[in-house]
Design a protein around this motif. Structure first.
Motif, PDB file in Angstrom:
ATOM      1  N   HIS A 128      29.735 -17.814 -25.609  1.00 51.88           N
ATOM      2  CA  HIS A 128      31.031 -18.036 -26.251  1.00 51.88           C
ATOM      3  C   HIS A 128      30.871 -18.789 -27.563  1.00 51.88           C
ATOM      4  O   HIS A 128      31.648 -18.612 -28.496  1.00 51.88           O
ATOM      5  N   VAL A 129      29.846 -19.606 -27.651  1.00 53.84           N
ATOM      6  CA  VAL A 129      29.597 -20.366 -28.878  1.00 53.84           C
ATOM      7  C   VAL A 129      28.879 -19.510 -29.924  1.00 53.84           C
ATOM      8  O   VAL A 129      29.138 -19.631 -31.108  1.00 53.84           O
ATOM      9  N   VAL A 130      27.997 -18.612 -29.491  1.00 54.89           N
ATOM     10  CA  VAL A 130      27.152 -17.902 -30.459  1.00 54.89           C
ATOM     11  C   VAL A 130      27.516 -16.443 -30.699  1.00 54.89           C
ATOM     12  O   VAL A 130      27.064 -15.857 -31.685  1.00 54.89           O
ATOM     13  N   VAL A 131      28.321 -15.828 -29.821  1.00 54.79           N
ATOM     14  CA  VAL A 131      28.659 -14.404 -29.974  1.00 54.79           C
ATOM     15  C   VAL A 131      30.151 -14.288 -30.253  1.00 54.79           C
ATOM     16  O   VAL A 131      30.962 -14.856 -29.529  1.00 54.79           O
ATOM     17  N   PRO A 132      30.525 -13.537 -31.274  1.00 53.81           N
ATOM     18  CA  PRO A 132      31.943 -13.433 -31.636  1.00 53.81           C
ATOM     19  C   PRO A 132      32.742 -12.547 -30.673  1.00 53.81           C
ATOM     20  O   PRO A 132      32.207 -11.624 -30.067  1.00 53.81           O
ATOM     21  N   GLY A 133      34.029 -12.857 -30.559  1.00 56.98           N
ATOM     22  CA  GLY A 133      34.968 -12.005 -29.830  1.00 56.98           C
ATOM     23  C   GLY A 133      34.723 -11.930 -28.334  1.00 56.98           C
ATOM     24  O   GLY A 133      34.191 -12.846 -27.717  1.00 56.98           O
ATOM     25  N   LEU A 134      35.143 -10.794 -27.771  1.00 60.14           N
ATOM     26  CA  LEU A 134      35.051 -10.581 -26.327  1.00 60.14           C
ATOM     27  C   LEU A 134      33.661 -10.150 -25.873  1.00 60.14           C
ATOM     28  O   LEU A 134      33.449  -9.954 -24.679  1.00 60.14           O
ATOM     29  N   LEU A 135      32.741 -10.030 -26.807  1.00 57.67           N
ATOM     30  CA  LEU A 135      31.389  -9.608 -26.457  1.00 57.67           C
ATOM     31  C   LEU A 135      30.739 -10.582 -25.473  1.00 57.67           C
ATOM     32  O   LEU A 135      30.029 -10.167 -24.555  1.00 57.67           O
TER      33      LEU A 135
END
Length: 174
Positions: A131-138
């Motif tokens: 959640h900190v390093v990957v954008p959006g719902l990914l």
């Protein structure tokens, strides 16, 4: 003349009676203890790292969602640690009480619970990091895929193999 105990050996598949009930329960206990050692080590190392996260400078800059996920991760990690260490405590309290059958069954249940809690701990830790390093719902999608993998490899596959073995005709056993 000193008597030596015969080593507990598992009965070959399909040859019931090769292993006495006492040998079987002792073998099962030893297997559970070996499995517990592996799981305990991993969960304790993970839990130690989790505890240190709250004391890093970047932690305070995380949003509310990340703080909630962190709290859940720590609670799941502490619970997994307790469940995976419980068989050792139970053994210490019940040693010599002639309750090994019950101890093995309870230890098995704690191991299953501990593994589920460990999967939740790992899933939450992964969610926090992604959640900190990957954008959006990914991040949520990736965590969902990893959690599905846990369910398939830790629970569904073993249960499927167990059912498959139970359905096998006795003549197929080697």
């Amino acid at each position: 003349m000193a008597m030596t105990a015969r080593p507990a050996t598992p009965a070959p598949e399909g040859l019931d009676g090769e292993e006495s009930p006492r040998e079987r329960v002792n073998r099962r206990w030893n297997e559970i203890m070996q499995e517990t050692r592996v799981a305990q080590t991993g969960v304790q190392i993970l839990f130690g790292f989790l505890l240190s996260v709250a004391f890093t400078p970047r932690f305070h800059g995380l949003d509310t969602f990340d703080h909630v996920v962190y709290v859940l991760t720590v609670v799941f990690g502490a619970s997994a640690t307790a469940a995976l260490i419980a068989p050792v405590s139970i053994h210490r309290f019940l040693s010599g009480q002639r309750m090994k059958d019950e101890t093995v069954e309870i230890a098995h249940r704690f191991m299953m619970c501990g593994m589920a809690l460990l999967a939740l701990t790992l899933g939450c830790a992964l969610l926090l990091i992604l959640h900190v390093v990957v954008p959006g719902l990914l991040a949520e999608l990736l965590v969902g895929v990893v959690m599905l993998w846990f369910v398939l490899s830790w629970y569904a596959l073993p249960l499927w193999l167990r059912r498959r073995a139970a359905r096998r005709p006795e003549s197929d056993e080697v």
